[in-house]
Design a protein around this motif. Structure first.
Motif, short mmCIF file in Angstrom:
data_model
loop_
_atom_site.label_atom_id
_atom_site.label_comp_id
_atom_site.label_asym_id
_atom_site.label_seq_id
_atom_site.Cartn_x
_atom_site.Cartn_y
_atom_site.Cartn_z
N ALA A 7 -5.28 8.63 -0.70
CA ALA A 7 -6.70 8.85 -0.96
C ALA A 7 -7.24 10.08 -0.26
N ALA A 8 -6.78 10.34 0.95
CA ALA A 8 -7.31 11.45 1.75
C ALA A 8 -6.45 11.63 2.99
N SER A 9 -6.81 12.62 3.77
CA SER A 9 -6.18 12.85 5.07
C SER A 9 -7.13 12.33 6.16
N THR A 10 -6.56 11.88 7.24
CA THR A 10 -7.40 11.39 8.34
C THR A 10 -8.32 12.47 8.88
N THR A 11 -7.95 13.73 8.70
CA THR A 11 -8.77 14.82 9.20
C THR A 11 -9.98 15.11 8.31
N LEU A 19 -16.34 9.13 2.91
CA LEU A 19 -15.89 10.08 1.90
C LEU A 19 -15.74 9.33 0.59
N LEU A 20 -16.26 9.91 -0.48
CA LEU A 20 -16.09 9.35 -1.81
C LEU A 20 -14.80 9.90 -2.41
N THR A 96 -0.76 11.33 8.63
CA THR A 96 -2.18 11.67 8.50
C THR A 96 -2.73 11.30 7.13
N ASP A 97 -1.92 10.62 6.31
CA ASP A 97 -2.37 10.20 4.97
C ASP A 97 -3.03 8.83 5.01
#
Length: 102
Positions: A7-11, A19-20, A96-97
């Motif tokens: 879905a996103a990176s932790t950063t 975050l959408l 980080t994913d």
């Protein structure tokens, strides 16, 4: 059971922010609460307000449209005008994913 999707990176999501993301055609609000990540359907169960744009306080998100509050960890309703919980999605972090089960 669904499958986990990146879905996103932790950063990409600072603590206390959201975050959408759109996964498999579904709007998901990702939340970072003190370094822990949570995922709910983005649409408030009252009138489909965007929860990813809501104010976050601790483990609560407030819908920006009419003020319904939800527990970010469970999706449970904490105050009116919503009466139904928001769907919660399992989250896991690998490196980080951020992956969400859809």
């Amino acid at each position: 059971m669904g499958e986990f999707v990146r879905a996103a990176s932790t950063t990409e999501i600072a603590p206390g922010h959201s975050l959408l993301v759109v996964l498999k055609g579904k709007q998901i609000a990702l939340f970072n609460v003190g370094g822990e990540f949570f995922a709910l359907d983005n649409l408030c169960t009252h009138e489909e307000g965007p929860l990813a744009e809501g104010e976050i306080e601790g483990h609560e998100v407030t819908c920006p449209w009419h003020g319904a509050k939800f527990d970010i960890r469970t999706g449970e309703v904490l105050c009116d005008p919503a009466y139904e919980a928001v769907a919660r999605h399992n989250v896991r972090v690998i490196g980080t994913d951020i992956e969400v089960e859809i």
